[in-house]
Scaffold this motif. Structure first.
Motif, short mmCIF file in Angstrom:
data_model
loop_
_atom_site.label_atom_id
_atom_site.label_comp_id
_atom_site.label_asym_id
_atom_site.label_seq_id
_atom_site.Cartn_x
_atom_site.Cartn_y
_atom_site.Cartn_z
N UNK A 1 34.66 -38.61 -46.15
CA UNK A 1 36.13 -38.71 -46.15
C UNK A 1 36.70 -37.90 -44.98
N UNK A 2 36.17 -36.71 -44.78
CA UNK A 2 36.60 -35.86 -43.66
C UNK A 2 36.43 -36.58 -42.33
N UNK A 3 35.33 -37.32 -42.18
CA UNK A 3 35.06 -37.99 -40.90
C UNK A 3 36.06 -39.10 -40.59
N UNK A 4 36.78 -39.57 -41.60
CA UNK A 4 37.82 -40.59 -41.35
C UNK A 4 38.92 -40.05 -40.43
N UNK A 5 39.06 -38.74 -40.35
CA UNK A 5 40.12 -38.12 -39.58
C UNK A 5 39.63 -37.52 -38.26
N UNK A 6 38.36 -37.77 -37.92
CA UNK A 6 37.78 -37.24 -36.69
C UNK A 6 37.72 -38.37 -35.66
N UNK A 7 38.27 -38.14 -34.45
CA UNK A 7 38.26 -39.19 -33.41
C UNK A 7 36.85 -39.71 -33.11
N UNK A 8 36.72 -41.03 -33.14
CA UNK A 8 35.44 -41.66 -32.82
C UNK A 8 34.44 -41.66 -33.95
N UNK A 9 34.84 -41.16 -35.12
CA UNK A 9 33.93 -41.12 -36.28
C UNK A 9 34.48 -42.02 -37.37
#
Length: 165
Positions: A115-123
């Motif tokens: 879920x956290x990675x949904x908010x990381x650019x390119x992830x």
């Protein structure tokens, strides 16, 4: 909570922070990390890799990128599962509870990490990664369970021999 469990709890929390930090890296940084790991794999396990030209080395690295990433996922969660077990297991607990509860902790953290990675650019957050993470945790925990059973059986055998003397 005894000292050993407190230490494992601290190590588990530190490992979760490490996983979070890796997940917070952008897609480009993550790709660079996995390419570096792929180069290490090539240097360690592929005869003559150092003699290949840069283009051939890069093609190899790109070819194994997906397995490298997924292996990293499984490994980091196998470690998390084992640390969670160390924080949860008491000497009185036996059986599948020593696997299921730590596995639940690792799996729940895998969900939050994706879920956290949904908010990381390119992830992106991927359910397949949650399954790989959860599977890695389960493999680590099953290995730990087998090792614990082996050690307990050895102790029982040793005690039987000593009482027979």
């Amino acid at each position: 909570m005894d000292r050993r469990r407190k230490i494992f709890l601290a190590l588990m929390c530190l490992w979760m922070i490490c996983i979070f930090a890796f997940s917070a890296r952008s897609g480009d940084e993550s790709t660079d990390d996995s390419y570096l790991a792929g180069r290490v794999v090539g240097e360690l396990f592929v005869p003559g890799f150092d003699e290949w030209n840069a283009e051939k080395q890069q093609k190899f690295v790109e070819k194994i990128d997906h397995p490298v990433r997924k292996t990293a996922h499984a490994t980091e969660y196998a470690i998390l599962g084992i640390l969670a077990a160390g924080a949860c297991i008491t000497t009185k607990k036996k059986g599948w509870k020593t696997v299921l509860f730590p596995w639940g902790i690792a799996t729940a953290y895998a969900v939050t990490d994706e879920f956290h990675q949904l908010f990381v650019p390119g992830r992106s957050g991927q359910m397949t990664d949650v399954m790989i993470d959860s599977g890695g945790a389960l493999v680590g925990l099953l290995a730990l369970h087998v090792i614990r059973m082996f050690i307990e059986n050895r102790k029982l055998q040793r005690n039987k021999k000593q009482s027979a003397i």
